[in-house]
Design a protein around this motif. Sequence first.
Motif, PDB file in Angstrom:
ATOM      1  N   SER A  27       0.817  -1.214   0.000  1.00 32.76           N
ATOM      2  CA  SER A  27       0.000   0.000   0.000  1.00 32.76           C
ATOM      3  C   SER A  27       0.851   1.263   0.000  1.00 32.76           C
ATOM      4  O   SER A  27       1.825   1.382   0.771  1.00 32.76           O
ATOM      5  CB  SER A  27      -0.914   0.014   1.227  1.00 32.76           C
ATOM      6  OG  SER A  27      -1.797  -1.082   1.209  1.00 32.76           O
ATOM      7  N   SER A  28       0.494   2.189  -0.893  1.00 30.49           N
ATOM      8  CA  SER A  28       1.109   3.512  -0.983  1.00 30.49           C
ATOM      9  C   SER A  28       2.573   3.480  -1.414  1.00 30.49           C
ATOM     10  O   SER A  28       3.269   4.500  -1.296  1.00 30.49           O
ATOM     11  CB  SER A  28       0.978   4.275   0.347  1.00 30.49           C
ATOM     12  OG  SER A  28      -0.392   4.398   0.709  1.00 30.49           O
TER      13      SER A  28
ATOM     14  N   SER B 233      -3.863  -0.929  -2.073  1.00 31.18           N
ATOM     15  CA  SER B 233      -4.480   0.392  -2.100  1.00 31.18           C
ATOM     16  C   SER B 233      -3.441   1.509  -2.170  1.00 31.18           C
ATOM     17  O   SER B 233      -2.450   1.504  -1.423  1.00 31.18           O
ATOM     18  CB  SER B 233      -5.364   0.590  -0.864  1.00 31.18           C
ATOM     19  OG  SER B 233      -4.600   0.486   0.316  1.00 31.18           O
ATOM     20  N   ASN B 234      -3.668   2.428  -3.113  1.00 29.68           N
ATOM     21  CA  ASN B 234      -2.850   3.629  -3.310  1.00 29.68           C
ATOM     22  C   ASN B 234      -1.409   3.345  -3.727  1.00 29.68           C
ATOM     23  O   ASN B 234      -0.578   4.254  -3.743  1.00 29.68           O
ATOM     24  CB  ASN B 234      -2.856   4.504  -2.052  1.00 29.68           C
ATOM     25  CG  ASN B 234      -4.253   4.968  -1.690  1.00 29.68           C
ATOM     26  OD1 ASN B 234      -4.979   5.476  -2.537  1.00 29.68           O
ATOM     27  ND2 ASN B 234      -4.644   4.754  -0.449  1.00 29.68           N
TER      28      ASN B 234
ATOM     29  N   SER C 229       1.408   2.036  -6.723  1.00 30.37           N
ATOM     30  CA  SER C 229       1.506   2.334  -8.150  1.00 30.37           C
ATOM     31  C   SER C 229       2.539   1.434  -8.815  1.00 30.37           C
ATOM     32  O   SER C 229       3.526   1.021  -8.207  1.00 30.37           O
ATOM     33  CB  SER C 229       1.869   3.805  -8.385  1.00 30.37           C
ATOM     34  OG  SER C 229       3.115   4.128  -7.791  1.00 30.37           O
TER      35      SER C 229
ATOM     36  N   GLY D 246      -7.656   2.955  -5.327  1.00 28.10           N
ATOM     37  CA  GLY D 246      -6.743   4.082  -5.424  1.00 28.10           C
ATOM     38  C   GLY D 246      -5.387   3.755  -6.008  1.00 28.10           C
ATOM     39  O   GLY D 246      -4.540   4.644  -6.157  1.00 28.10           O
ATOM     40  N   ALA D 247      -5.138   2.500  -6.350  1.00 15.67           N
ATOM     41  CA  ALA D 247      -3.846   2.120  -6.932  1.00 15.67           C
ATOM     42  C   ALA D 247      -3.773   2.568  -8.386  1.00 15.67           C
ATOM     43  O   ALA D 247      -4.781   2.651  -9.089  1.00 15.67           O
ATOM     44  CB  ALA D 247      -3.640   0.617  -6.830  1.00 15.67           C
ATOM     45  N   ASN D 248      -2.561   2.850  -8.861  1.00 21.90           N
ATOM     46  CA  ASN D 248      -2.372   3.451 -10.176  1.00 21.90           C
ATOM     47  C   ASN D 248      -1.448   2.608 -11.046  1.00 21.90           C
ATOM     48  O   ASN D 248      -0.420   2.095 -10.586  1.00 21.90           O
ATOM     49  CB  ASN D 248      -1.766   4.853 -10.029  1.00 21.90           C
ATOM     50  CG  ASN D 248      -1.542   5.523 -11.377  1.00 21.90           C
ATOM     51  OD1 ASN D 248      -2.491   5.816 -12.104  1.00 21.90           O
ATOM     52  ND2 ASN D 248      -0.283   5.747 -11.719  1.00 21.90           N
TER      53      ASN D 248
END
Length: 265
Positions: free
Chosen positions: A35-36, A64-65, A67, A87-89
Amino acid sequence: TIWDSSDDADIPYTALSGSPDTLDLAVDTKLLVWSSKEFAPAGDVTAPGGGAGASYDGSFEALSNASFTTSPGEEHIFGGSFEFGSGANFDGSTATITLSTVDSARVVDTNEAAFHNLVFDGSGSWVMDDTSVTIGNNLFIEDGAVTFTTGTTSIGGSLTNSGSFTANNGLLSFTATSGAKSVEFGGSDAAAVEFIGDAAWTFLDTIATTTDSFLVATGTVTLPSGTLAVGADFVVLDGLTANGGELKLTQDSATTTLTLSNNDL
């Protein structure tokens, strides 16, 4: 200095410095981006799958979040699912993503972020889980079975199908703005199809079927040399080359619109 499986057998990957740099994961392994966090490999990644068949084998997941940032020309191969959490890219740049599972019902979900080139190359099956799917360049189904989204699948280059696809009542939208592109249904039936760029598309099929409408809004389309069966309206607002083939309108329960805009069949 690279410390990998050649130094410690408990490390489930091999990293090599070269042109390009490569990261190869072991079978029965999943690549997980926490995450992130950002994963920007600056090289080619392979998670081959082909192990015991667990759902994580060969899969990629960004939590989540997180990338996954690719660079131009990279080639990444995943033998399982390809998924992004809330929210992941995914930044597909001009990379090629190849999905190569031999197992069934693997999931493709990028939170509607675009691919550049997308290749399906394995005897298994995949489900496109996003509401809309965008492929900026080419979509190759070289083997296996792909279930398209119920929404829109946009293809900015060519479509080649040597495996099979299920249209899932979704729209196939061809969006290339220039050049010569090819379309091959390969024996699978599309639902609704539209051409909305300024390119010139040529069907490679002798026989092709759309169970819903067929629209050429802009650009030029060369039809199959045999039979094109269309299950609803057939509307051409720009260019059409009949290619000596037959157009078969198959809807029998409602009014069908045929518009040729001064093109000949």
